[in-house]
Design a protein around this motif. Structure first.
Motif, mmCIF file in Angstrom:
data_model
loop_
_atom_site.group_PDB
_atom_site.id
_atom_site.type_symbol
_atom_site.label_atom_id
_atom_site.label_comp_id
_atom_site.label_asym_id
_atom_site.label_seq_id
_atom_site.Cartn_x
_atom_site.Cartn_y
_atom_site.Cartn_z
ATOM 1 N N PRO A 172 -5.858 14.321 0.809
ATOM 2 C CA PRO A 172 -6.463 13.335 -0.074
ATOM 3 C C PRO A 172 -7.554 13.953 -0.948
ATOM 4 C CG PRO A 172 -7.164 13.001 2.191
ATOM 5 C CD PRO A 172 -6.117 14.051 2.218
ATOM 6 N N VAL A 173 -7.650 13.482 -2.140
ATOM 7 C CA VAL A 173 -8.625 14.003 -3.086
ATOM 8 C C VAL A 173 -9.848 13.084 -3.101
ATOM 9 C CG1 VAL A 173 -8.977 14.754 -5.451
ATOM 10 C CG2 VAL A 173 -6.700 14.760 -4.478
ATOM 11 N N ILE A 222 0.946 15.368 -9.025
ATOM 12 C CA ILE A 222 -0.192 15.490 -9.930
ATOM 13 C C ILE A 222 -0.860 16.837 -9.695
ATOM 14 C CG2 ILE A 222 -2.541 14.690 -10.268
ATOM 15 C CD1 ILE A 222 -1.484 11.890 -9.928
ATOM 16 N N GLU A 246 13.168 11.772 14.260
ATOM 17 C CA GLU A 246 13.369 10.708 13.272
ATOM 18 C C GLU A 246 14.617 9.906 13.624
ATOM 19 O OE1 GLU A 246 11.391 9.959 10.807
ATOM 20 O OE2 GLU A 246 10.090 11.715 10.655
ATOM 21 N N ASP A 247 14.588 8.631 13.243
ATOM 22 C CA ASP A 247 15.676 7.741 13.653
ATOM 23 C C ASP A 247 17.006 8.101 12.994
ATOM 24 O OD1 ASP A 247 14.112 6.301 15.365
ATOM 25 O OD2 ASP A 247 13.477 4.865 13.855
ATOM 26 N N MET A 272 0.820 -1.191 0.000
ATOM 27 C CA MET A 272 0.000 0.000 0.000
ATOM 28 C C MET A 272 0.864 1.254 0.000
ATOM 29 S SD MET A 272 -3.066 0.802 2.555
ATOM 30 C CE MET A 272 -2.381 2.254 3.299
ATOM 31 N N THR A 273 1.821 1.296 0.925
ATOM 32 C CA THR A 273 2.711 2.450 0.955
ATOM 33 C C THR A 273 3.490 2.550 -0.343
ATOM 34 O OG1 THR A 273 4.104 0.999 2.224
ATOM 35 C CG2 THR A 273 3.071 2.799 3.397
ATOM 36 N N LEU A 274 3.837 1.378 -0.868
ATOM 37 C CA LEU A 274 4.603 1.342 -2.103
ATOM 38 C C LEU A 274 3.782 1.947 -3.230
ATOM 39 C CD1 LEU A 274 7.386 -0.208 -2.814
ATOM 40 C CD2 LEU A 274 5.868 -1.517 -4.267
ATOM 41 N N LEU A 275 2.495 1.586 -3.228
ATOM 42 C CA LEU A 275 1.613 2.079 -4.270
ATOM 43 C C LEU A 275 1.529 3.595 -4.233
ATOM 44 C CD1 LEU A 275 -1.765 0.313 -4.875
ATOM 45 C CD2 LEU A 275 -0.342 1.649 -6.410
ATOM 46 N N LEU A 276 1.383 4.107 -3.010
ATOM 47 C CA LEU A 276 1.245 5.552 -2.882
ATOM 48 C C LEU A 276 2.495 6.261 -3.378
ATOM 49 C CD1 LEU A 276 -0.628 6.064 0.466
ATOM 50 C CD2 LEU A 276 -1.367 6.619 -1.828
ATOM 51 N N SER A 277 3.663 5.660 -3.053
ATOM 52 C CA SER A 277 4.875 6.354 -3.466
ATOM 53 C C SER A 277 5.123 6.171 -4.956
ATOM 54 C CB SER A 277 6.073 5.862 -2.651
ATOM 55 O OG SER A 277 6.254 4.487 -2.856
ATOM 56 N N ALA A 278 4.565 5.084 -5.517
ATOM 57 C CA ALA A 278 4.745 4.878 -6.950
ATOM 58 C C ALA A 278 3.874 5.847 -7.738
ATOM 59 C CB ALA A 278 4.392 3.447 -7.319
ATOM 60 N N PRO A 304 2.457 9.143 -9.125
ATOM 61 C CA PRO A 304 3.133 10.428 -9.331
ATOM 62 C C PRO A 304 2.728 11.401 -8.234
ATOM 63 C CG PRO A 304 2.103 9.677 -11.350
ATOM 64 C CD PRO A 304 1.690 8.734 -10.278
ATOM 65 N N ARG A 305 3.719 12.020 -7.595
ATOM 66 C CA ARG A 305 3.420 12.783 -6.401
ATOM 67 C C ARG A 305 2.930 14.191 -6.712
ATOM 68 N NH1 ARG A 305 7.874 11.471 -2.122
ATOM 69 N NH2 ARG A 305 7.141 9.362 -2.239
#
Lengths: 566, 286
Positions: B281-282, B12, B172-173, B1-7, B9-10
């Motif tokens: 989110p749209v 848009i 952050e780590d 899921m996270t992968l999908l979001l990052s894949a 296009p950011r």
């Protein structure tokens, strides 16, 4: 056979606007759910399962576009409906339980009020009647003292309680279909078991159909009637739970099943070898004696008020080459121990000895060699790699600081490190956001290895990753341990992984050990009651022959009934 | 899921808007005028009697002349350089000091951070123009001092915003990892924190520039700044407003120039912060 409640027909969804640059997230997916049926939707990150779940709510995720397909809910195509009607449907006849309860509730409003709002918007009841209904719903999701609980704010509830509130909210309008998007992913095992039991109760009581999206086949196996498996946007297999779990036909389903850590058999690639039994050797390398630690307080009050210790009087030791595991639920103090050893918590008391020398309680007073010899890999590779640095810079910095490497030497060594974690050296010029989660975690491991450490602290390094990626990282850690004679402090909430990976284990409960010793001893009866509870909560997938003679429902193992308070 | 979001296009729908592009062009024009001003103007801005006093606009004097018969167009054009230079210098100083302080506080945390942060809150709550008037009346008035005063007044505001942005980064780590490597405070602040708050710092810089230009203009209008006959916009408005009945051009021209510059800066900032910011989110729009 009854008519399907919802039928998804040839659904195709793309991300991106331009036809050339788009990415097909869902590709010709068709399935249906009958009234009262629970369909499990399994798959890894990026398989498109969440996108499908959102489509069932007639909701597009940002940047996505429905290319083709229909979704018939009670015979009516919901995709072309105007927004007004979709809103009535959503939360009305179709309920939704999101993945992360913490971000799904409004922090500034009592939870009861939020449920009442849902009830009133959908015109089920108003005023006092709506309040009574909300309290009734909270009671039905087995929350204690619903009246008092309704007045509390989300941050005053635990993660499990928040998820129960969201389930109550989704049930407010007696939906015919409940869409659940990874509802237990952020929760620990015992809480997950309780939520699964609750969902089974709800299904029995209301005959609600469910689409249960999860990457965890073991959890699905306990609840679903049928399971659909997705990979790269396609539905690769769909069938009754018994046959998917028992005799999967597709190779990919078998891979998913094999990657699942199981208490009863070692995971793929990990052999239960004799070397593991021998464990470490010689004197303890890391000794923890009477450790007391707390987190740093926040705000001005931290000046005069010390937070209560999250770790109380914990002692253990790890020999060279050994793997020592810390297990426990979230909030049990596992990560605090790791941070305390590294000198990252204030007011640490008790002794931490490394190779016979006392380690200062404050990391800023550590000597260079200590910093090099003890390294940590964090839980979430998104947060442990600076998004603004290239992989070469991330790996190069420790090489420069610890070994004075510069220029070409440094780059060559960084490339070697990538190879040692089985990544292509070409990744040196990428940034973290150009890598997958598993690749990022490999880079994080490579960064720790750059220091050529003796002790590697692994703080929940698997929990942010997919099951199949988890298995790969675990195998990598195993190989690295053999190659470099590493000593691991392995922190995890996953008992099945620990069972096969560690030699010694400490079970933490509220900051104290309730069991400590070799894995075989701790994991075999008689158990401490808390250990028994943790073990019982682990979802298991049983081999088919184990279940001979049991009713069909017995595909799910695990607890008979977990207690219902979280 | 996270992968999908990052894949996905950011960016848009994240293109420079028409207003943003227009503002950028306008800003570029202001910079060009500031640099090339002396070669563009038909008259010496200080030359008395370039025309008759209070002449209306003409081909010779596009914005007319003022009470001394000086060419208003030349004075406005020449004044651009000082307006931009003082505004940018004051903001630049404030952003450098404020960013350094904010990052250090966020990294330091603990009691020192809490106390200094509260002190900053107190400083910010004081009305800046009154504080500036107080400072220039005590220390005297010249352009360098005005720049310094505005910088000192703006620095706590910048520090506060940068600190808030950096507080989400310090947990952050990768910052923890740097700490465990034994990195110095300077290295952590420059390598780990600054690149991750660079967007915030840039937006802060552009917003503050707009404010600084107005504030320096106000001080100059009130007589704190360069002495006459310097062609400074605020001073020109001051000199012209007494005779506004005779001709409003000596007041209108510098006012319009200042307004146009500040609007251009603000619109440009809006667009840039939209481009580098995150969108929510749209919902389905079909």
């Amino acid at each position: 056979m009854t008519a399907p409640l919802i039928a998804v027909d040839d659904l195709t969804i793309d991300y991106g606007r331009q036809p050339a640059a788009c990415h097909r997230a869902v590709d010709g997916v068709s399935f249906d759910i009958r009234p009262g049926e629970v369909l499990g939707l399994a798959g890894e990150s990026g398989s498109g399962k969440s996108t499908v779940a959102y489509a069932l709510l007639a909701r597009r995720r940002p940047g996505s576009r429905i290319v083709s397909g229909r979704i018939l809910f009670e015979g009516e195509d919901i995709l072309p409906l105007p927004e007004r009607q979709v809103r009535l449907l959503r939360g009305g006849r179709i309920g939704f339980v999101p993945q992360n309860p913490a971000t799904s509730l409004t922090p500034s409003m009592p939870v009861g009020r939020q449920i009442v709002e849902t009830i009133e918007i959908h015109g089920v009841a108003r005023g006092a009647a709506a309040r009574r209904l909300a309290e009734d719903l909270l009671a039905r999701v087995h929350l204690p003292e619903p009246q008092a609980l309704a007045r509390r704010y989300p941050h005053q509830l635990s993660g499990g309680q928040q998820q129960r509130v969201l389930i109550a909210m989704a049930l407010a309008c007696r939906p015919r279909l409940l869409v659940l998007d990874e509802p237990t992913t952020g929760l620990d095992v015992t809480t997950q078991a309780q939520i699964l039991t609750l969902l089974a109760d709800i299904r029995a009581e209301f005959a609600t159909a469910m689409l249960y999206v999860s990457h965890d086949l073991a959890a699905l196996g306990r609840l679903a009637d049928r399971i659909a498996v997705m990979k790269d946007g396609r539905l690769v297999e769909i069938g009754p739970t018994a046959s998917i779990v028992g005799s999967p036909r597709q190779p990919y389903t078998r891979v998913l099943l094999a990657a699942l850590p199981d208490l009863d058999r070692p995971p793929a690639g990990v052999t239960d070898d004799a070397a593991k039994r021998n464990g470490g050797e010689g004197k303890p390398l890391l000794e923890i004696d009477g450790l007391v630690a707390a987190y740093r307080g926040e705000g001005l009050s931290a000046i005069w008020r010390r937070p209560p210790p999250t770790v109380r009087d914990v002692s253990f030791s790890i020999r060279r080459g050994e793997t020592f595991a810390l297990i426990g639920e979230s909030g049990s103090g596992k990560s605090t121990i790791a941070r305390a050893i590294l000198g990252l918590t204030p007011h640490r008391r008790g002794g931490v000895r490394f190779d016979g020398r006392d380690l200062p309680a404050d990391a800023r007073r550590w000597q260079g060699e200590w910093r090099r010899r003890i390294q940590i890999v964090f839980q979430n590779p998104d947060a442990s790699l600076n998004p603004r640095h290239s992989v070469a810079a991330i790996l190069g910095r420790p090489l420069e600081r610890f070994f004075g490497l510069r220029g070409r030497d440094r780059r060559l060594r960084a490339a070697e490190l990538l190879e040692s974690v089985r990544l292509d050296p070409a990744f040196l010029d990428r940034r973290p956001d150009q890598l997958s989660g598993g690749q990022r975690q490999r880079v994080a491991i490579a960064r720790a290895l750059a220091a050529e450490p003796e002790v590697l602290i692994c703080d929940e390094v698997l929990s942010a990753l997919d099951v199949s990626v988890q298995a790969e990282i675990l195998a990598l850690l195993r190989t690295l341990q053999a190659e470099r004679h590493l000593t691991y402090l392995f922190i995890s909430h996953d008992l099945a992984v620990v069972r096969w990976f560690a030699q010694s284990v400490g079970v933490l409960h509220r900051g104290e050990f309730c069991a400590l010793g070799p894995v075989e001893e701790v994991f075999s009866p008689p158990h401490h009651p808390y250990t028994a509870r943790l073990l019982a909560a682990v979802p298991r997938i049983s081999a088919p022959d184990d279940n001979a003679g049991r009713p069909a429902k017995a595909w799910f193992g695990g607890p008979a009934r977990a207690s219902s308070t979280v | 899921m996270t992968l999908l979001l990052s894949a996905a296009p950011r960016n848009i729908g994240r293109r420079p808007s028409l207003t943003g592009g227009f503002a950028a062009l306008l800003l570029a024009a202001f910079f060009a005028i500031a640099i090339a001003g002396p070669w563009l103007v038909p008259f010496d801005p200080a030359a008395i009697g370039a025309g008759m006093p209070f002449e209306p606009p003409s081909w010779q004097h596009p914005f007319g002349t003022d009470n001394f018969g000086r060419d208003v167009f030349s004075r406005v054009v020449i004044g651009t350089r000082q307006a931009l230079a003082t505004g940018l210098a004051a903001t630049g100083l404030a952003v450098i000091v404020g960013t350094a302080l904010g990052l250090w506080l966020a990294h330091r945390r603990g009691i020192v951070d809490e106390i200094v942060a509260r002190i900053l809150d107190v400083l910010i709550s004081m009305p800046p123009l009154i504080m500036a008037l107080l400072a220039v009346s005590v220390f005297g008035s010249n352009p360098a001092l005005v720049v310094l005063t505005v910088a000192v007044l703006f620095a706590p505001r910048v520090a506060r915003v940068v600190r808030a942005a950096a507080l989400t980064v310090v947990t952050e780590d990768y910052v923890t990892a740097a700490l465990l490597r034994g990195e110095t405070t300077l290295a952590i602040v420059l390598r780990e924190l600054l690149p991750n708050v660079a967007g915030t710092v840039f937006v802060e810089f552009s917003i503050r520039t707009g404010y600084a230009i107005v504030m320096i203009g106000s001080l100059s209008f009130l007589g704190f700044g360069s002495p006459p006959p310097t062609p400074e916009w605020g001073l020109m408005i001051n000199e012209g407003y007494a005779a506004v009945n005779a001709s409003f051009w000596p007041v209108l021209a510098p006012t319009a120039a200042m307004a146009l510059l500040v609007i251009a800066v603000n619109l440009f900032t809006d667009d840039v912060s939209r481009l580098i910011g995150h969108s929510g989110p749209v919902e389905a729009r079909r």
